[in-house]
Design an enzyme around this catalytic site. Structure first.
Site, PDB file in Angstrom:
ATOM      1  N   ASP A  99       0.857  -1.177   0.000  1.00 45.59           N
ATOM      2  CA  ASP A  99       0.000   0.000   0.000  1.00 45.59           C
ATOM      3  C   ASP A  99       0.895   1.229   0.000  1.00 45.59           C
ATOM      4  O   ASP A  99       1.694   1.417   0.917  1.00 45.59           O
ATOM      5  CB  ASP A  99      -0.865  -0.030   1.275  1.00 45.59           C
ATOM      6  CG  ASP A  99      -2.209   0.625   1.085  1.00 45.59           C
ATOM      7  OD1 ASP A  99      -2.257   1.675   0.427  1.00 45.59           O
ATOM      8  OD2 ASP A  99      -3.202   0.094   1.619  1.00 45.59           O
ATOM      9  N   ASP A 200      -2.986   4.651  -2.291  1.00 42.63           N
ATOM     10  CA  ASP A 200      -3.938   5.292  -1.400  1.00 42.63           C
ATOM     11  C   ASP A 200      -4.393   6.654  -1.941  1.00 42.63           C
ATOM     12  O   ASP A 200      -3.561   7.431  -2.422  1.00 42.63           O
ATOM     13  CB  ASP A 200      -3.236   5.479  -0.038  1.00 42.63           C
ATOM     14  CG  ASP A 200      -4.176   5.891   1.058  1.00 42.63           C
ATOM     15  OD1 ASP A 200      -5.097   5.119   1.360  1.00 42.63           O
ATOM     16  OD2 ASP A 200      -3.992   6.980   1.634  1.00 42.63           O
ATOM     17  N   GLU A 242      -6.732   4.045  -5.506  1.00 39.40           N
ATOM     18  CA  GLU A 242      -7.988   4.345  -4.820  1.00 39.40           C
ATOM     19  C   GLU A 242      -8.471   5.702  -5.304  1.00 39.40           C
ATOM     20  O   GLU A 242      -7.789   6.705  -5.110  1.00 39.40           O
ATOM     21  CB  GLU A 242      -7.765   4.377  -3.307  1.00 39.40           C
ATOM     22  CG  GLU A 242      -9.050   4.609  -2.542  1.00 39.40           C
ATOM     23  CD  GLU A 242      -8.822   5.006  -1.083  1.00 39.40           C
ATOM     24  OE1 GLU A 242      -9.724   4.795  -0.268  1.00 39.40           O
ATOM     25  OE2 GLU A 242      -7.747   5.539  -0.758  1.00 39.40           O
ATOM     26  N   HIS A 316     -10.993  -2.321   4.107  1.00 39.05           N
ATOM     27  CA  HIS A 316     -10.789  -1.934   5.509  1.00 39.05           C
ATOM     28  C   HIS A 316     -11.496  -0.637   5.892  1.00 39.05           C
ATOM     29  O   HIS A 316     -11.439  -0.238   7.049  1.00 39.05           O
ATOM     30  CB  HIS A 316      -9.286  -1.810   5.767  1.00 39.05           C
ATOM     31  CG  HIS A 316      -8.685  -0.698   4.957  1.00 39.05           C
ATOM     32  ND1 HIS A 316      -8.591  -0.741   3.583  1.00 39.05           N
ATOM     33  CD2 HIS A 316      -8.201   0.514   5.325  1.00 39.05           C
ATOM     34  CE1 HIS A 316      -8.068   0.392   3.146  1.00 39.05           C
ATOM     35  NE2 HIS A 316      -7.824   1.172   4.181  1.00 39.05           N
ATOM     36  N   ASP A 317     -12.091   0.051   4.927  1.00 35.53           N
ATOM     37  CA  ASP A 317     -12.813   1.290   5.226  1.00 35.53           C
ATOM     38  C   ASP A 317     -14.323   1.101   5.182  1.00 35.53           C
ATOM     39  O   ASP A 317     -15.067   2.044   5.445  1.00 35.53           O
ATOM     40  CB  ASP A 317     -12.448   2.374   4.188  1.00 35.53           C
ATOM     41  CG  ASP A 317     -10.989   2.793   4.248  1.00 35.53           C
ATOM     42  OD1 ASP A 317     -10.401   2.773   5.347  1.00 35.53           O
ATOM     43  OD2 ASP A 317     -10.446   3.159   3.191  1.00 35.53           O
TER      44      ASP A 317
HETATM   45  C1  GLC Z   1      -7.609   5.818   2.316  1.00 36.45           C
HETATM   46  C2  GLC Z   1      -7.444   4.612   3.194  1.00 36.45           C
HETATM   47  C3  GLC Z   1      -7.936   4.952   4.561  1.00 36.45           C
HETATM   48  C4  GLC Z   1      -7.095   6.095   5.090  1.00 36.45           C
HETATM   49  C5  GLC Z   1      -7.098   7.278   4.141  1.00 36.45           C
HETATM   50  C6  GLC Z   1      -6.007   8.240   4.470  1.00 36.45           C
HETATM   51  O1  GLC Z   1      -8.920   6.153   2.120  1.00 36.45           O
HETATM   52  O2  GLC Z   1      -8.079   3.516   2.634  1.00 36.45           O
HETATM   53  O3  GLC Z   1      -7.923   3.856   5.418  1.00 36.45           O
HETATM   54  O4  GLC Z   1      -7.578   6.500   6.338  1.00 36.45           O
HETATM   55  O5  GLC Z   1      -6.872   6.887   2.811  1.00 36.45           O
HETATM   56  O6  GLC Z   1      -4.753   7.699   4.186  1.00 36.45           O
END
Ligand code: GLC
Ligand code: CA
Length: 540
Positions: A99, A200, A242, A316-317
């Site tokens: 990641d 990310d 993402e 995980h979110d």
């Molecule tokens: C992304 C991750 C999340 C994190 C955020 C800031 O959305 O998936 O878990 O808190 O980025 O890095």
């Protein structure tokens, strides 16, 4: 060209390391824990594992706040453990995907420590600063975890910009020196043999705070092409960004088959459907089912031949899909399998989030049991705004990121076999009923349903390149579609709800072979029982 890329018929498994397996009984999952479970992952049949961040971090946001990109957090192990994981996973034919958190670093990263020493410091410009006066931030932009997106640093008489917590200062991608440091770091990981990267919040790197721009800034794709050229294109990697702000048009840029940017993105159009329009995820709304079908069909159709989809319900979110849109009571098993069958028939690379293959459910805890910074800030913020505690807890039970972060349920022993110590977050008490050991042994389990689906995806090319058509678009209960190539027709039909409905596709399926379903195969073919899902195949 990425025509025959390995990741097109891969299935990727996401591990949230702190909640997967604890090898030293300190209550926190770690790299040796993952190594000890590689047999499990090979048995499931996944090709790659995406690890949520394991780099050195103060853990303000569970590792998404990195203080050293080239070291492992001691909580998870050492760099040698990481090298061992890459090597051992390789023996199980599993690649390791890291990641990359490139939008921001931790405020404890030495770059930031230097940056805040003076405006002249060579690292100062690695971050996003604006002059100002205390108490009057440059504008009213808000951070994702609550509060202003601007933090005052009195020594410098400047604000720094942070889209997430105050401990996650945004990196300044306009600075070519910063970009070069990032590329060097990525190449160092590539040389260590990683199989790819998940990027990310990648659509937020090109922010322009003076214009209020967070994602999809004007230079985003220029940065991505440079990043890809300088790093990813040198190896045979999978890369997935993402991108909360992705539309199909943008996704075709990101995942252009010419390989100029990324392999694919995570887009969230389907995921954001059950919230009130223009509001936050906490403002709950029922899932508009017809819209869900329309969204999936549009992404399938528009990226066909022009890009590549990622397929996922969980990460995980996000809350657990079986609790979110399925049924985590009487029909837990049926509905969990329905989601698996529905998704794995589509075109794209499927992602399975740890425990999804067991039908793990949301956690319904008291506020004291929650650990996530987003949830805890939201709780405070909403109570201060006068929301009723009850309503805030309803939102948290439905949407808290901790729903997905409770420890993996391995067996019916203490703490579900996750740790013999005190787990960093409470184990879901349903581990005696829902656990891996029980399901591996049971041929009819959710685990074995996933395993079969993975097997079929590798066996029949129609899963990879077949053309998608949505059927029964206006049906209020059934989600059905076909995939078709010159040799094969695949048909998926799913009852999305907790009631028995008629199946209007009887004639089409008469000549087809039932590949997999979530009910006894022989009975009641004319009706679809609650959450019944069937996948048929026909060789032409
Ligand atoms: C992304 C991750 C999340 C994190 C955020 C800031 O959305 O998936 O878990 O808190 O980025 O890095
Ligand atoms: Ca541990």
């Amino acid at each position: 060209m990425n025509g025959n890329k390995w990741w097109k018929n891969a299935v990727i498994y996401q591990i949230y390391p702190r909640s997967f397996a604890d090898s030293n009984q300190d209550g926190i999952g770690d790299l040796q824990g993952i190594i000890s479970r590689l047999d499990y992952l090979e048995n499931l049949g996944v090709d790659a594992v995406w690890l949520s961040p394991v780099c050195k971090s103060p853990q303000d946001d569970n590792g998404y706040d990195i203080s050293d990109y080239q070291d492992i957090d001691p909580m998870f192990g050492t760099l040698e453990d990481m090298e061992e994981l890459i090597r051992e996973a390789g023996k199980h034919n599993i690649r390791i995907i890291m990641d990359l958190v490139l939008n921001h670093s931790s405020d404890e990263h030495h770059w930031f420590q230097e940056a805040k020493k003076s405006r002249e410091n060579p690292y100062h410009d690695y971050y996003v600063w604006r002059d100002g006066v205390e108490g009057t931030p440059p504008n009213n932009m808000r951070a994702a975890f609550g509060g202003s997106a601007w933090e005052w640093v009195p020594e410098l008489q400047q604000y720094y910009f942070h889209q997430f917590s105050v401990k996650q200062p945004d990196l300044n991608w306009e600075n070519p020196k910063l970009r070069q440091e990032i590329y060097d770091m990525i190449n160092w990981w590539i040389d260590k043999g990683v199989g790819g990267f998940r990027l990310d919040v990648i659509d937020q790197i090109a922010k322009e705070p003076d214009k209020g721009i967070t994602n999809n800034g004007p230079y985003l794709h220029e940065y991505l092409r440079e990043l890809s050229r300088e790093t990813f294109q040198k190896a045979d990697l999978v890369t997935v960004g993402e991108a909360w702000g992705a539309t199909t048009e943008l996704a075709k840029l990101y995942s252009n088959p010419d390989n100029s940017e990324l392999s694919m993105v995570f887009q969230f159009e389907h995921i954001c459907l059950d919230q009130m329009e223009g509001k936050e995820k906490w403002d709950l709304a029922p899932l508009p089912f017809l819209k869900l079908k329309e969204v999936f069909a549009r992404w399938q159709r528009e990226l066909y031949g022009k890009g590549w989809n990622s397929l996922f319900w969980n990460n995980h979110d996000l809350p657990r899909i079986v609790s979110r849109w399925g049924n985590d009571g009487k029909y837990r098993i049926e509905s969990a399998k329905m989601f698996a069958i529905l998704l794995h028939g589509m075109q794209g690379t499927p992602y399975i989030y740890q425990g999804e293959e067991l039908g793990m459910t949301n956690a319904v805890y008291e506020i004291e049991e929650y650990r996530d910074i987003e949830t805890l800030n939201l709780y405070q913020e909403r109570l201060e705004k006068g929301f009723k505690k009850e309503d805030v807890m309803d939102s948290i039970h439905a949407k808290s990121r901790d729903n997905a972060r409770t420890p993996m349920q391995w067996d019916d022993g203490e703490n579900g076999g996750f740790t013999q110590g005190k787990p960093w977050i409470k184990v879901n008490p349903n581990y005696k009923e829902i656990n891996a050991l029980k399901q591996i042994e049971d041929g009819d389990s959710i685990f074995n349903c996933y395993k079969e689906l993975i097997h079929f995806r590798k066996k029949y090319p129609v899963f990879i390149e077949g053309d998608f058509s949505l059927l029964l678009a206006e049906d209020e209960n059934i989600f059905a579609y076909t995939r078709e190539d010159k040799d094969t027709l695949l048909l998926v039909v799913c009852n999305f709800y907790n009631k028995t409905v008629e199946c209007p596709l009887e004639e089409s399926v008469a000549s087809m072979k039932l590949l997999i379903s979530n009910y006894d195969k022989e009975k009641e073919q004319m009706l679809l029982r609650p959450y019944e899902a069937r996948m048929y195949l026909k060789e032409k």
